[in-house]
Design a protein around this motif. Sequence first.
Motif, mmCIF file in Angstrom:
data_model
loop_
_atom_site.group_PDB
_atom_site.id
_atom_site.type_symbol
_atom_site.label_atom_id
_atom_site.label_comp_id
_atom_site.label_asym_id
_atom_site.label_seq_id
_atom_site.Cartn_x
_atom_site.Cartn_y
_atom_site.Cartn_z
ATOM 1 N N VAL A 134 0.948 -1.357 -0.306
ATOM 2 C CA VAL A 134 -0.184 -0.051 0.123
ATOM 3 C C VAL A 134 1.063 1.237 0.237
ATOM 4 N N ILE A 135 0.726 2.365 -0.585
ATOM 5 C CA ILE A 135 1.428 3.192 -0.533
ATOM 6 C C ILE A 135 0.596 4.422 -0.392
ATOM 7 N N GLY A 136 0.567 5.177 0.552
ATOM 8 C CA GLY A 136 -0.304 5.983 1.176
ATOM 9 C C GLY A 136 0.704 7.677 1.080
ATOM 10 N N ASP A 137 0.230 8.232 -0.210
ATOM 11 C CA ASP A 137 0.386 9.265 -0.292
ATOM 12 C C ASP A 137 -0.342 10.469 -0.695
ATOM 13 N N ASP A 138 -0.611 11.998 0.069
ATOM 14 C CA ASP A 138 -1.346 12.548 -0.485
ATOM 15 C C ASP A 138 -1.253 13.408 -1.764
ATOM 16 N N PHE A 139 0.194 12.837 -2.429
ATOM 17 C CA PHE A 139 0.308 13.688 -4.002
ATOM 18 C C PHE A 139 0.107 12.372 -4.627
ATOM 19 N N LEU A 140 -0.758 12.228 -5.922
ATOM 20 C CA LEU A 140 -0.262 11.878 -7.057
ATOM 21 C C LEU A 140 -0.022 10.837 -7.108
ATOM 22 N N THR A 141 0.072 9.604 -7.146
ATOM 23 C CA THR A 141 1.014 8.385 -7.367
ATOM 24 C C THR A 141 1.114 8.537 -8.786
ATOM 25 N N ASP A 142 2.657 8.029 -8.974
ATOM 26 C CA ASP A 142 2.518 7.863 -11.002
ATOM 27 C C ASP A 142 1.979 5.943 -11.030
ATOM 28 N N ILE A 143 1.220 6.415 -11.230
ATOM 29 C CA ILE A 143 0.749 4.931 -11.391
ATOM 30 C C ILE A 143 1.654 3.655 -12.061
ATOM 31 N N VAL A 144 1.818 4.274 -13.118
ATOM 32 C CA VAL A 144 2.796 3.091 -14.751
ATOM 33 C C VAL A 144 4.444 3.140 -14.050
ATOM 34 N N GLY A 145 4.664 4.331 -13.730
ATOM 35 C CA GLY A 145 5.653 4.353 -12.873
ATOM 36 C C GLY A 145 6.648 3.410 -11.588
ATOM 37 N N GLU A 146 4.822 4.021 -10.836
ATOM 38 C CA GLU A 146 5.060 2.847 -9.944
ATOM 39 C C GLU A 146 4.434 1.788 -9.528
ATOM 40 N N GLY A 147 3.944 1.079 -10.615
ATOM 41 C CA GLY A 147 3.789 -0.686 -10.704
ATOM 42 C C GLY A 147 2.173 -0.639 -10.450
ATOM 43 N N VAL A 148 1.183 0.261 -10.040
ATOM 44 C CA VAL A 148 0.610 0.309 -9.194
ATOM 45 C C VAL A 148 -0.781 -0.726 -10.008
ATOM 46 N N ASP A 149 -1.678 -0.888 -8.918
ATOM 47 C CA ASP A 149 -2.705 -1.883 -9.759
ATOM 48 C C ASP A 149 -4.498 -1.588 -9.612
ATOM 49 N N LEU A 150 -3.820 -0.371 -8.308
ATOM 50 C CA LEU A 150 -5.154 0.052 -7.800
ATOM 51 C C LEU A 150 -4.749 1.243 -7.412
ATOM 52 N N ALA A 151 -5.775 1.872 -7.471
ATOM 53 C CA ALA A 151 -5.432 2.995 -7.596
ATOM 54 C C ALA A 151 -6.914 4.342 -6.773
ATOM 55 N N PHE A 152 -7.035 4.738 -5.266
ATOM 56 C CA PHE A 152 -8.315 4.844 -5.558
ATOM 57 C C PHE A 152 -8.064 6.746 -5.182
ATOM 58 N N ARG A 153 -8.677 7.604 -6.065
ATOM 59 C CA ARG A 153 -8.368 8.841 -6.366
ATOM 60 C C ARG A 153 -10.177 9.503 -5.438
ATOM 61 N N LEU A 154 -9.584 11.255 -4.520
ATOM 62 C CA LEU A 154 -11.050 11.197 -4.573
ATOM 63 C C LEU A 154 -11.023 12.880 -5.222
ATOM 64 N N GLY A 155 -12.094 13.434 -4.826
ATOM 65 C CA GLY A 155 -12.180 14.279 -5.792
ATOM 66 C C GLY A 155 -12.307 13.607 -7.696
#
Length: 306
Positions: A134-155
């Motif tokens: 789990v990457i907990g970050d208040d800035f938007l993570t680079d999904i591709v660069g960090e190899g994120v499978d699933l992100a949850f975005r607010l707003g």
Amino acid sequence: MQILHGGFEMDRIDAMRLFVRVADAGSFSRAAADLGIGQPTVSRRIQDLESQLDAMLFLRTTRALSLTEAGERFYRRAVDILAEYDEAEAEARGLEHEPVGLLRISCSHSFARRVIAPEIASFMRIYPHVKFDVIGDDFLTDIVGEGVDLAFRLGELTDSSLMAKKMVDAPRALWASPAYLERKGTPQVPSDLEKHDALIFRHTRSTIWTLTNGSQKEDVTVDGPFRASGGEILQQAAEDGLGILLAPGWLVSDCLGTNKLVRVLPDWNAQSLSIHAVWAAGKLRGKAKLFADHLAEALKAKTQIC
């Protein structure tokens, strides 16, 4: 087709897995350490893959390793292909209901702690062979660069190149500590907020709070001495009596019923905060889809404001 190197045969699935591991790690040496093989071996195998594809996948400098445009395109397709392969392999083995492997998730720190973490625990009781990063970050993570499978975005969503699915609209309301209200007075109508200290998210474009009560709607210009990028910091500031907080119920849920925070102007609500599941490309599938579906059920209860 196979990629050959010095008598070593590596089929394309293995080549893709190695490429994705290097891209996620951001360096040959970190990927090599993760896999327990030598860094020169990883470098040679990636070179073999690039030769086979007749394309440069990585930009190599002495300080950094990054994907080329071709590498980014190949990464998206490789992640999709590997997911399909894993599903096919699991189905062939009769394990289609037993997902395995790593699921990397990204979301804000407060959402991770208040919403995601409890649901990971219940999910892992159902699917014990899934591992989480789990990457907990208040800035938007680079999904591709960090190899994120699933992100949850607010707003509001700003990156139109990503795939997204709305999970829920979370109502927001006003909250303050009893000590603050005793010191500064309790607002009776929305316009009273202009005389109060507002606790403001740094990422908010406007300091105008729009409140509704049935068919009534009022815009109130607010200001205050405290801003922060994280929801939990603002919640703590509200508990400490620094001002009035506009937030969804899931953020302040730990404070309700303990009299740490109480509802202000309880007949009025703010615009709901949309929660989206976001991923890089293709169809949401496998363990990512299972977790998104698992979370969707919980969100219905967690986002209600009593």
